[in-house]
Design a protein around this motif. Structure first.
Motif, PDB file in Angstrom:
ATOM      1  N   ILE A  14      18.027  16.003   3.342  1.00  0.00           N
ATOM      2  CA  ILE A  14      16.760  16.341   3.998  1.00  0.00           C
ATOM      3  C   ILE A  14      16.078  15.145   4.644  1.00  0.00           C
ATOM      4  N   GLU A  15      16.653  13.943   4.518  1.00  0.00           N
ATOM      5  CA  GLU A  15      16.007  12.749   5.052  1.00  0.00           C
ATOM      6  C   GLU A  15      17.020  11.874   5.787  1.00  0.00           C
ATOM      7  N   GLU A  16      16.508  11.111   6.731  1.00  0.00           N
ATOM      8  CA  GLU A  16      17.304  10.090   7.396  1.00  0.00           C
ATOM      9  C   GLU A  16      17.176   8.785   6.616  1.00  0.00           C
ATOM     10  N   THR A  17      18.257   8.056   6.498  1.00  0.00           N
ATOM     11  CA  THR A  17      18.216   6.779   5.793  1.00  0.00           C
ATOM     12  C   THR A  17      17.413   5.770   6.608  1.00  0.00           C
ATOM     13  N   PRO A  18      16.354   5.156   6.013  1.00  0.00           N
ATOM     14  CA  PRO A  18      15.548   4.190   6.773  1.00  0.00           C
ATOM     15  C   PRO A  18      16.356   2.945   7.116  1.00  0.00           C
ATOM     16  N   GLN A  19      16.233   2.500   8.341  1.00  0.00           N
ATOM     17  CA  GLN A  19      16.977   1.317   8.778  1.00  0.00           C
ATOM     18  C   GLN A  19      16.338   0.037   8.266  1.00  0.00           C
ATOM     19  N   GLU A  20      15.041  -0.031   8.328  1.00  0.00           N
ATOM     20  CA  GLU A  20      14.337  -1.248   7.902  1.00  0.00           C
ATOM     21  C   GLU A  20      12.926  -0.878   7.481  1.00  0.00           C
ATOM     22  N   ILE A  21      12.462  -1.464   6.381  1.00  0.00           N
ATOM     23  CA  ILE A  21      11.129  -1.168   5.858  1.00  0.00           C
ATOM     24  C   ILE A  21      10.346  -2.472   5.756  1.00  0.00           C
ATOM     25  N   ASP A  22       9.135  -2.456   6.273  1.00  0.00           N
ATOM     26  CA  ASP A  22       8.249  -3.615   6.149  1.00  0.00           C
ATOM     27  C   ASP A  22       7.395  -3.415   4.897  1.00  0.00           C
ATOM     28  N   TRP A  23       7.717  -4.183   3.851  1.00  0.00           N
ATOM     29  CA  TRP A  23       7.002  -4.041   2.580  1.00  0.00           C
ATOM     30  C   TRP A  23       5.674  -4.793   2.572  1.00  0.00           C
ATOM     31  N   GLY A  24       5.449  -5.632   3.574  1.00  0.00           N
ATOM     32  CA  GLY A  24       4.185  -6.367   3.627  1.00  0.00           C
ATOM     33  C   GLY A  24       4.171  -7.640   2.794  1.00  0.00           C
ATOM     34  N   ARG A  25       5.270  -7.956   2.164  1.00  0.00           N
ATOM     35  CA  ARG A  25       5.378  -9.178   1.358  1.00  0.00           C
ATOM     36  C   ARG A  25       6.856  -9.513   1.180  1.00  0.00           C
ATOM     37  N   GLN A  26       7.112 -10.700   0.641  1.00  0.00           N
ATOM     38  CA  GLN A  26       8.491 -11.109   0.423  1.00  0.00           C
ATOM     39  C   GLN A  26       9.078 -10.375  -0.772  1.00  0.00           C
ATOM     40  N   VAL A  27      10.277  -9.814  -0.573  1.00  0.00           N
ATOM     41  CA  VAL A  27      10.947  -9.049  -1.627  1.00  0.00           C
ATOM     42  C   VAL A  27      12.263  -9.748  -1.958  1.00  0.00           C
ATOM     43  N   GLU A  28      12.463 -10.045  -3.268  1.00  0.00           N
ATOM     44  CA  GLU A  28      13.676 -10.754  -3.687  1.00  0.00           C
ATOM     45  C   GLU A  28      14.893  -9.837  -3.683  1.00  0.00           C
ATOM     46  N   ARG A  29      14.729  -8.605  -4.177  1.00  0.00           N
ATOM     47  CA  ARG A  29      15.855  -7.684  -4.245  1.00  0.00           C
ATOM     48  C   ARG A  29      15.394  -6.290  -3.827  1.00  0.00           C
TER      49      ARG A  29
END
Length: 441
Positions: free
Chosen positions: A13-28
Protein backbone atom coordinates in the motif's frame (compact mmCIF):
# COMPACT_ATOMS: atom_id res chain seq x y z
CA UNK A 1 23.95 12.66 20.98
CA UNK A 2 23.55 9.21 19.40
CA UNK A 3 20.48 8.99 17.18
CA UNK A 4 18.96 5.99 15.43
CA UNK A 5 16.06 6.04 12.95
CA UNK A 6 13.56 3.39 11.92
CA UNK A 7 11.37 3.24 8.78
CA UNK A 8 8.68 0.70 8.01
CA UNK A 9 7.09 0.43 4.56
CA UNK A 10 4.27 -1.89 3.53
CA UNK A 11 4.95 -2.56 -0.17
CA UNK A 12 1.30 -3.48 -0.75
CA UNK A 13 0.00 0.00 0.00
CA UNK A 14 3.02 2.34 0.12
CA UNK A 15 5.92 3.43 -2.03
CA UNK A 16 9.36 2.97 -0.51
CA UNK A 17 10.73 6.44 0.43
CA UNK A 18 13.89 7.32 -1.46
CA UNK A 19 15.28 9.79 1.05
CA UNK A 20 14.04 11.22 4.35
CA UNK A 21 15.20 14.45 5.95
CA UNK A 22 15.20 13.71 9.68
CA UNK A 23 16.27 17.24 10.59
CA UNK A 24 19.37 16.05 12.45
CA UNK A 25 22.35 13.76 12.07
CA UNK A 26 21.41 10.08 12.25
CA UNK A 27 24.07 7.43 12.98
CA UNK A 28 22.06 4.40 11.83
CA UNK A 29 18.88 3.92 9.82
CA UNK A 30 16.96 0.65 10.11
CA UNK A 31 14.48 0.07 7.27
CA UNK A 32 11.92 -2.73 6.92
CA UNK A 33 9.91 -3.46 3.78
CA UNK A 34 7.04 -5.78 4.61
CA UNK A 35 8.78 -7.74 7.40
CA UNK A 36 10.09 -6.71 10.83
CA UNK A 37 13.64 -8.12 10.83
CA UNK A 38 15.30 -4.69 11.03
CA UNK A 39 13.04 -3.69 13.91
CA UNK A 40 14.19 -6.75 15.86
CA UNK A 41 17.81 -5.90 15.03
CA UNK A 42 17.20 -2.32 16.20
CA UNK A 43 16.00 -3.49 19.61
CA UNK A 44 18.92 -5.92 19.93
CA UNK A 45 21.36 -3.07 19.25
CA UNK A 46 19.49 -0.81 21.67
CA UNK A 47 19.82 -3.39 24.45
CA UNK A 48 23.60 -3.57 23.87
CA UNK A 49 24.39 0.12 23.32
CA UNK A 50 21.23 2.20 23.66
CA UNK A 51 21.16 5.47 21.67
CA UNK A 52 19.93 8.64 23.26
CA UNK A 53 17.21 9.15 20.65
CA UNK A 54 15.15 7.05 18.21
CA UNK A 55 13.36 8.71 15.31
CA UNK A 56 10.30 7.28 13.55
CA UNK A 57 7.88 8.91 11.16
CA UNK A 58 4.78 7.62 12.98
CA UNK A 59 4.25 5.49 16.07
CA UNK A 60 2.19 3.19 13.86
CA UNK A 61 5.40 1.86 12.31
CA UNK A 62 6.52 0.19 15.56
CA UNK A 63 4.10 -2.73 15.21
CA UNK A 64 1.27 -4.38 13.33
CA UNK A 65 -1.13 -4.22 16.30
CA UNK A 66 -1.84 -1.76 19.09
CA UNK A 67 -0.44 -4.28 21.60
CA UNK A 68 2.89 -4.50 19.76
CA UNK A 69 3.18 -0.71 19.59
CA UNK A 70 2.42 -0.36 23.32
CA UNK A 71 4.97 -3.04 24.27
CA UNK A 72 7.73 -1.38 22.22
CA UNK A 73 6.93 2.05 23.62
CA UNK A 74 7.24 0.62 27.13
CA UNK A 75 10.53 -1.12 26.30
CA UNK A 76 12.04 2.05 24.84
CA UNK A 77 10.94 4.01 27.89
CA UNK A 78 12.52 1.37 30.20
CA UNK A 79 15.82 1.71 28.31
CA UNK A 80 15.68 5.49 28.69
CA UNK A 81 15.59 6.14 24.94
CA UNK A 82 13.83 9.29 23.77
CA UNK A 83 11.31 8.46 21.06
CA UNK A 84 10.36 11.16 18.53
CA UNK A 85 7.65 10.73 15.90
CA UNK A 86 8.49 13.38 13.31
CA UNK A 87 5.12 13.36 11.54
CA UNK A 88 3.03 13.33 14.72
CA UNK A 89 4.84 15.92 16.86
CA UNK A 90 5.41 13.34 19.59
CA UNK A 91 8.46 13.53 21.87
CA UNK A 92 8.65 11.15 24.85
CA UNK A 93 11.23 13.40 26.56
CA UNK A 94 8.82 16.28 26.98
CA UNK A 95 7.62 16.35 30.58
CA UNK A 96 4.34 18.07 29.89
CA UNK A 97 1.22 17.32 31.96
CA UNK A 98 -0.66 16.38 28.81
CA UNK A 99 1.92 13.91 27.48
CA UNK A 100 0.07 10.83 28.74
CA UNK A 101 -3.23 12.16 27.44
CA UNK A 102 -1.61 12.87 24.05
CA UNK A 103 -0.09 9.36 23.98
CA UNK A 104 -3.46 7.80 24.80
CA UNK A 105 -5.06 9.82 22.01
CA UNK A 106 -2.31 8.72 19.60
CA UNK A 107 -2.80 5.07 20.55
CA UNK A 108 -6.52 5.38 19.81
CA UNK A 109 -5.65 6.88 16.41
CA UNK A 110 -3.19 4.03 15.80
CA UNK A 111 -5.91 1.48 16.46
CA UNK A 112 -8.12 3.17 13.87
CA UNK A 113 -5.20 3.41 11.43
CA UNK A 114 -4.38 -0.29 11.86
CA UNK A 115 -7.97 -1.17 10.99
CA UNK A 116 -7.81 1.08 7.90
CA UNK A 117 -4.48 -0.45 6.86
CA UNK A 118 -5.86 -3.98 7.11
CA UNK A 119 -8.72 -3.03 4.79
CA UNK A 120 -6.30 -1.39 2.32
CA UNK A 121 -4.00 -4.43 2.51
CA UNK A 122 -6.92 -6.74 1.71
CA UNK A 123 -7.84 -4.58 -1.30
CA UNK A 124 -4.19 -4.53 -2.39
CA UNK A 125 -3.99 -8.34 -2.22
CA UNK A 126 -7.13 -8.51 -4.36
CA UNK A 127 -5.43 -6.24 -6.89
CA UNK A 128 -2.39 -8.51 -6.99
CA UNK A 129 -4.72 -11.41 -7.73
CA UNK A 130 -6.36 -9.22 -10.43
CA UNK A 131 -9.72 -9.49 -8.65
CA UNK A 132 -12.44 -6.88 -9.31
CA UNK A 133 -12.55 -3.88 -6.95
CA UNK A 134 -15.27 -3.78 -4.28
CA UNK A 135 -18.70 -2.45 -5.18
CA UNK A 136 -21.54 -3.24 -7.52
CA UNK A 137 -20.46 -4.53 -10.96
CA UNK A 138 -21.22 -2.30 -13.97
CA UNK A 139 -24.50 -2.82 -15.83
CA UNK A 140 -24.00 -5.71 -18.25
CA UNK A 141 -21.81 -7.76 -15.88
CA UNK A 142 -22.11 -9.99 -12.84
CA UNK A 143 -19.45 -10.69 -10.26
CA UNK A 144 -17.96 -14.17 -9.99
CA UNK A 145 -15.45 -15.29 -7.41
CA UNK A 146 -12.39 -13.82 -9.12
CA UNK A 147 -13.58 -11.69 -12.06
CA UNK A 148 -16.48 -10.06 -13.87
CA UNK A 149 -18.62 -12.28 -16.09
CA UNK A 150 -21.07 -11.13 -18.75
CA UNK A 151 -24.73 -10.90 -17.76
CA UNK A 152 -26.45 -12.28 -20.86
CA UNK A 153 -29.72 -10.49 -20.08
CA UNK A 154 -28.26 -6.96 -19.90
CA UNK A 155 -25.01 -7.10 -21.93
CA UNK A 156 -26.89 -6.87 -25.30
CA UNK A 157 -28.37 -3.54 -24.13
CA UNK A 158 -24.90 -2.15 -23.45
CA UNK A 159 -23.56 -3.49 -26.75
CA UNK A 160 -26.43 -1.88 -28.67
CA UNK A 161 -25.73 1.43 -26.91
CA UNK A 162 -22.09 1.33 -28.04
CA UNK A 163 -23.04 0.32 -31.58
CA UNK A 164 -25.43 3.26 -31.89
CA UNK A 165 -22.81 5.69 -30.60
CA UNK A 166 -20.20 4.32 -33.01
CA UNK A 167 -22.65 4.60 -35.91
CA UNK A 168 -23.84 8.16 -35.30
CA UNK A 169 -21.27 9.67 -32.90
CA UNK A 170 -24.00 11.16 -30.67
CA UNK A 171 -24.11 10.44 -26.94
CA UNK A 172 -27.56 11.96 -26.44
CA UNK A 173 -28.83 10.14 -29.51
CA UNK A 174 -27.55 6.81 -28.12
CA UNK A 175 -29.26 7.53 -24.77
CA UNK A 176 -32.56 8.27 -26.54
CA UNK A 177 -32.18 5.14 -28.69
CA UNK A 178 -31.73 3.00 -25.57
CA UNK A 179 -34.86 4.42 -23.98
CA UNK A 180 -36.91 3.98 -27.16
CA UNK A 181 -35.83 0.39 -27.97
CA UNK A 182 -35.38 -1.16 -24.52
CA UNK A 183 -37.16 1.22 -22.15
CA UNK A 184 -33.80 1.60 -20.39
CA UNK A 185 -33.73 5.18 -19.11
CA UNK A 186 -30.25 6.45 -18.28
CA UNK A 187 -28.90 9.97 -17.96
CA UNK A 188 -26.37 11.47 -20.38
CA UNK A 189 -23.82 11.43 -17.54
CA UNK A 190 -24.36 7.70 -17.03
CA UNK A 191 -24.05 7.15 -20.79
CA UNK A 192 -20.70 8.95 -20.80
CA UNK A 193 -19.53 6.80 -17.88
CA UNK A 194 -20.43 3.70 -19.89
CA UNK A 195 -18.43 4.95 -22.88
CA UNK A 196 -15.32 5.56 -20.76
CA UNK A 197 -15.67 2.56 -18.43
CA UNK A 198 -12.67 0.23 -18.80
CA UNK A 199 -14.71 -2.79 -17.66
CA UNK A 200 -16.62 -2.87 -20.97
CA UNK A 201 -13.25 -3.09 -22.76
CA UNK A 202 -12.17 -6.19 -20.82
CA UNK A 203 -9.94 -4.25 -18.39
CA UNK A 204 -10.08 -3.70 -14.63
CA UNK A 205 -9.46 -0.19 -13.28
CA UNK A 206 -8.69 0.51 -9.64
CA UNK A 207 -9.38 3.64 -7.60
CA UNK A 208 -5.84 5.04 -7.94
CA UNK A 209 -6.04 5.01 -11.75
CA UNK A 210 -4.05 1.84 -12.44
CA UNK A 211 -5.47 -0.41 -15.17
CA UNK A 212 -4.92 -4.10 -15.86
CA UNK A 213 -5.79 -5.24 -19.40
CA UNK A 214 -7.63 -8.39 -20.50
CA UNK A 215 -8.91 -9.49 -17.09
CA UNK A 216 -12.34 -10.69 -18.31
CA UNK A 217 -14.52 -10.96 -21.41
CA UNK A 218 -15.06 -7.58 -23.09
CA UNK A 219 -18.35 -6.27 -24.49
CA UNK A 220 -16.60 -4.09 -27.10
CA UNK A 221 -13.38 -4.79 -29.00
CA UNK A 222 -10.13 -2.83 -28.73
CA UNK A 223 -10.76 -1.25 -32.13
CA UNK A 224 -14.25 -0.16 -31.06
CA UNK A 225 -12.88 1.23 -27.78
CA UNK A 226 -10.28 3.30 -29.66
CA UNK A 227 -13.02 4.59 -31.97
CA UNK A 228 -15.19 5.55 -28.96
CA UNK A 229 -12.31 7.53 -27.42
CA UNK A 230 -11.64 9.29 -30.72
CA UNK A 231 -15.33 10.24 -31.12
CA UNK A 232 -15.46 11.59 -27.57
CA UNK A 233 -12.36 13.72 -28.22
CA UNK A 234 -13.91 14.93 -31.47
CA UNK A 235 -17.20 15.88 -29.80
CA UNK A 236 -15.39 17.89 -27.11
CA UNK A 237 -14.36 20.38 -29.80
CA UNK A 238 -17.99 21.05 -30.71
CA UNK A 239 -20.40 23.46 -28.99
CA UNK A 240 -22.73 21.86 -26.40
CA UNK A 241 -25.60 19.74 -27.77
CA UNK A 242 -24.52 20.06 -31.42
CA UNK A 243 -23.07 16.51 -31.38
CA UNK A 244 -26.65 15.21 -31.53
CA UNK A 245 -28.11 17.97 -33.73
CA UNK A 246 -30.18 16.63 -36.68
CA UNK A 247 -28.32 18.76 -39.30
CA UNK A 248 -24.90 17.73 -40.54
CA UNK A 249 -23.38 21.25 -40.51
CA UNK A 250 -24.51 22.11 -36.97
CA UNK A 251 -21.63 23.40 -34.85
CA UNK A 252 -19.14 23.52 -37.74
CA UNK A 253 -19.88 26.81 -39.57
CA UNK A 254 -18.41 30.18 -38.52
CA UNK A 255 -18.82 33.59 -40.17
CA UNK A 256 -15.32 34.91 -40.85
CA UNK A 257 -16.51 38.53 -41.01
CA UNK A 258 -18.06 38.72 -37.52
CA UNK A 259 -16.36 35.60 -36.01
CA UNK A 260 -19.76 34.39 -34.78
CA UNK A 261 -20.76 30.73 -34.89
CA UNK A 262 -23.65 30.12 -37.27
CA UNK A 263 -26.83 28.35 -36.17
CA UNK A 264 -29.18 26.26 -38.29
CA UNK A 265 -32.59 27.98 -38.33
CA UNK A 266 -35.85 26.47 -39.59
CA UNK A 267 -38.26 28.98 -41.19
CA UNK A 268 -41.88 28.22 -42.13
CA UNK A 269 -44.40 30.31 -44.06
CA UNK A 270 -47.83 30.82 -42.56
CA UNK A 271 -50.55 28.64 -44.09
CA UNK A 272 -48.00 26.82 -46.26
CA UNK A 273 -46.34 23.45 -45.76
CA UNK A 274 -43.00 24.61 -47.08
CA UNK A 275 -39.96 24.79 -44.77
CA UNK A 276 -36.69 26.62 -45.35
CA UNK A 277 -33.35 26.09 -43.63
CA UNK A 278 -30.84 28.91 -43.11
CA UNK A 279 -27.51 29.42 -41.40
CA UNK A 280 -27.61 32.58 -39.26
CA UNK A 281 -24.94 34.19 -37.07
CA UNK A 282 -25.73 33.61 -33.42
CA UNK A 283 -24.36 36.85 -31.97
CA UNK A 284 -23.28 39.10 -34.81
CA UNK A 285 -21.94 42.43 -33.40
CA UNK A 286 -21.97 44.20 -36.77
CA UNK A 287 -24.51 46.74 -37.98
CA UNK A 288 -26.17 45.80 -40.23
CA UNK A 289 -25.92 42.18 -39.14
CA UNK A 290 -24.49 39.54 -41.44
CA UNK A 291 -27.20 38.05 -43.60
CA UNK A 292 -28.41 34.47 -43.26
CA UNK A 293 -27.41 32.00 -45.95
CA UNK A 294 -29.46 29.14 -47.34
CA UNK A 295 -28.44 25.91 -45.62
CA UNK A 296 -28.69 23.78 -48.79
CA UNK A 297 -26.31 26.05 -50.70
CA UNK A 298 -23.68 25.82 -47.94
CA UNK A 299 -24.14 22.03 -47.77
CA UNK A 300 -23.65 21.61 -51.53
CA UNK A 301 -20.54 23.78 -51.55
CA UNK A 302 -19.17 21.91 -48.52
CA UNK A 303 -19.54 18.57 -50.32
CA UNK A 304 -17.86 20.02 -53.42
CA UNK A 305 -14.97 21.43 -51.37
CA UNK A 306 -14.46 18.21 -49.40
CA UNK A 307 -14.36 16.13 -52.58
CA UNK A 308 -11.83 18.52 -54.10
CA UNK A 309 -9.60 19.41 -51.10
CA UNK A 310 -9.61 16.39 -48.77
CA UNK A 311 -7.35 14.13 -50.89
CA UNK A 312 -4.89 17.03 -51.32
CA UNK A 313 -4.82 17.70 -47.54
CA UNK A 314 -4.19 14.01 -46.80
CA UNK A 315 -1.37 13.78 -49.35
CA UNK A 316 0.32 16.81 -47.76
CA UNK A 317 0.18 15.20 -44.34
CA UNK A 318 1.42 11.75 -45.36
CA UNK A 319 4.59 11.20 -47.36
CA UNK A 320 4.10 9.35 -50.69
CA UNK A 321 5.95 6.23 -49.53
CA UNK A 322 3.81 5.72 -46.45
CA UNK A 323 0.28 4.43 -46.56
CA UNK A 324 -1.23 5.35 -43.19
CA UNK A 325 -1.06 7.86 -40.37
CA UNK A 326 0.64 5.28 -38.15
CA UNK A 327 3.50 5.23 -40.66
CA UNK A 328 4.00 8.98 -40.40
CA UNK A 329 7.61 9.51 -39.26
CA UNK A 330 6.84 10.89 -35.80
CA UNK A 331 4.11 8.37 -35.09
CA UNK A 332 6.03 5.37 -36.35
CA UNK A 333 8.83 6.12 -33.87
CA UNK A 334 6.28 6.43 -31.05
CA UNK A 335 4.53 3.23 -32.14
CA UNK A 336 7.71 1.17 -32.41
CA UNK A 337 9.00 2.50 -29.10
CA UNK A 338 5.77 1.51 -27.33
CA UNK A 339 5.70 -1.92 -28.97
CA UNK A 340 9.34 -2.55 -27.99
CA UNK A 341 8.59 -1.50 -24.41
CA UNK A 342 5.60 -3.87 -24.26
CA UNK A 343 7.73 -6.75 -25.58
CA UNK A 344 10.37 -6.00 -22.93
CA UNK A 345 7.80 -5.91 -20.10
CA UNK A 346 6.22 -9.18 -21.29
CA UNK A 347 9.65 -10.82 -21.37
CA UNK A 348 10.24 -9.82 -17.74
CA UNK A 349 6.81 -11.24 -16.83
CA UNK A 350 7.79 -14.64 -18.22
CA UNK A 351 10.96 -14.64 -16.09
CA UNK A 352 9.20 -14.05 -12.76
CA UNK A 353 8.17 -17.70 -12.12
CA UNK A 354 11.80 -18.81 -12.55
CA UNK A 355 12.97 -16.09 -10.11
CA UNK A 356 10.47 -17.40 -7.54
CA UNK A 357 11.57 -21.01 -8.04
CA UNK A 358 15.24 -20.11 -7.55
CA UNK A 359 14.47 -18.11 -4.41
CA UNK A 360 15.60 -14.76 -5.82
CA UNK A 361 12.09 -13.34 -5.29
CA UNK A 362 9.46 -14.37 -2.79
CA UNK A 363 5.90 -14.98 -4.00
CA UNK A 364 4.48 -11.69 -2.73
CA UNK A 365 7.29 -9.58 -4.23
CA UNK A 366 6.84 -11.39 -7.55
CA UNK A 367 3.10 -10.60 -7.50
CA UNK A 368 3.81 -6.92 -6.82
CA UNK A 369 6.31 -6.83 -9.67
CA UNK A 370 3.90 -8.60 -12.02
CA UNK A 371 1.14 -6.14 -11.11
CA UNK A 372 3.35 -3.15 -11.91
CA UNK A 373 4.44 -4.70 -15.19
CA UNK A 374 0.84 -5.34 -16.24
CA UNK A 375 -0.21 -1.77 -15.43
CA UNK A 376 2.69 -0.46 -17.50
CA UNK A 377 1.75 -2.74 -20.40
CA UNK A 378 -1.84 -1.46 -20.19
CA UNK A 379 -0.61 2.14 -20.26
CA UNK A 380 1.49 1.48 -23.35
CA UNK A 381 -1.39 -0.30 -25.09
CA UNK A 382 -3.61 2.71 -24.39
CA UNK A 383 -0.92 4.94 -25.87
CA UNK A 384 -0.86 2.86 -29.05
CA UNK A 385 -4.68 2.92 -29.24
CA UNK A 386 -4.67 6.73 -29.45
CA UNK A 387 -2.85 6.58 -32.79
CA UNK A 388 -5.32 6.81 -35.72
CA UNK A 389 -5.80 3.25 -37.03
CA UNK A 390 -7.37 4.10 -40.38
CA UNK A 391 -5.66 4.38 -43.75
CA UNK A 392 -6.44 7.98 -44.58
CA UNK A 393 -5.41 7.80 -48.23
CA UNK A 394 -7.92 5.06 -49.07
CA UNK A 395 -10.63 6.75 -46.98
CA UNK A 396 -9.98 10.11 -48.64
CA UNK A 397 -10.35 8.50 -52.07
CA UNK A 398 -13.66 6.91 -51.06
CA UNK A 399 -15.22 10.11 -49.71
CA UNK A 400 -14.00 12.29 -52.60
CA UNK A 401 -16.88 10.98 -54.73
CA UNK A 402 -19.88 13.40 -54.60
CA UNK A 403 -22.39 10.56 -54.87
CA UNK A 404 -21.05 9.11 -51.61
CA UNK A 405 -22.27 12.20 -49.74
CA UNK A 406 -25.54 12.52 -51.61
CA UNK A 407 -26.53 8.95 -50.72
CA UNK A 408 -26.12 9.60 -46.98
CA UNK A 409 -28.77 10.83 -44.59
CA UNK A 410 -28.18 14.07 -42.68
CA UNK A 411 -27.25 12.12 -39.53
CA UNK A 412 -24.76 9.99 -41.47
CA UNK A 413 -23.30 13.08 -43.15
CA UNK A 414 -22.94 14.68 -39.71
CA UNK A 415 -20.81 11.73 -38.60
CA UNK A 416 -18.45 11.85 -41.60
CA UNK A 417 -18.14 15.65 -41.73
CA UNK A 418 -16.89 15.66 -38.15
CA UNK A 419 -14.39 12.93 -38.93
CA UNK A 420 -12.51 15.32 -41.22
CA UNK A 421 -13.67 18.90 -40.66
CA UNK A 422 -12.66 21.10 -37.73
CA UNK A 423 -14.40 24.25 -38.96
CA UNK A 424 -16.12 25.74 -42.00
CA UNK A 425 -15.61 29.48 -42.51
CA UNK A 426 -18.01 31.62 -44.54
CA UNK A 427 -16.03 34.31 -46.37
CA UNK A 428 -18.36 37.05 -47.55
CA UNK A 429 -17.81 39.08 -50.73
CA UNK A 430 -21.17 40.86 -50.93
CA UNK A 431 -23.34 39.95 -52.66
CA UNK A 432 -21.55 36.59 -52.91
CA UNK A 433 -19.66 34.36 -50.48
CA UNK A 434 -17.31 31.39 -50.51
CA UNK A 435 -16.23 28.58 -48.16
CA UNK A 436 -12.93 27.85 -46.49
CA UNK A 437 -12.72 24.40 -44.88
CA UNK A 438 -10.25 23.74 -42.06
CA UNK A 439 -9.56 20.01 -41.76
CA UNK A 440 -8.74 18.29 -38.48
CA UNK A 441 -5.27 17.16 -39.62
Amino acid sequence: MTTFAYIYTDPLIEETPQEIDWGRQVERVYADIGGRSQLELLFQDCRKTPPQCLLVRRLLELGDTIAQVSDRLSELAAMGITLIATEQSYNSQENTPNLQAELLKLLQEIQTQHHSRRIRQAHARNRLEIAPPPGKPPYGYRRSRSKYIIDRSTAPVVKDFFDNFLLYGSLRGAVRYLNKKYGKNISVTTGKRWLTNHVYRGDTAYHHGEIISDTHTAIISREEAAQVDRLLRRNRRLPPRTASAPRSLAGLVVCQQCQSRMQVVLVTIRRQNKQYLYLRSLSCPLRPKCKAIAYQEVLEQTITSVCRDLPVAVEKMISPELGSVKENFTMVIELRSAEAAIAHQEEILTQLPHLVETGILDVETAKIRAYKLRTEISRLQAQIATLPPVNLISVAQAVSIPQFWLDLSEVERRFYFREFIRQIEIIRHPPTWELSIIFIF
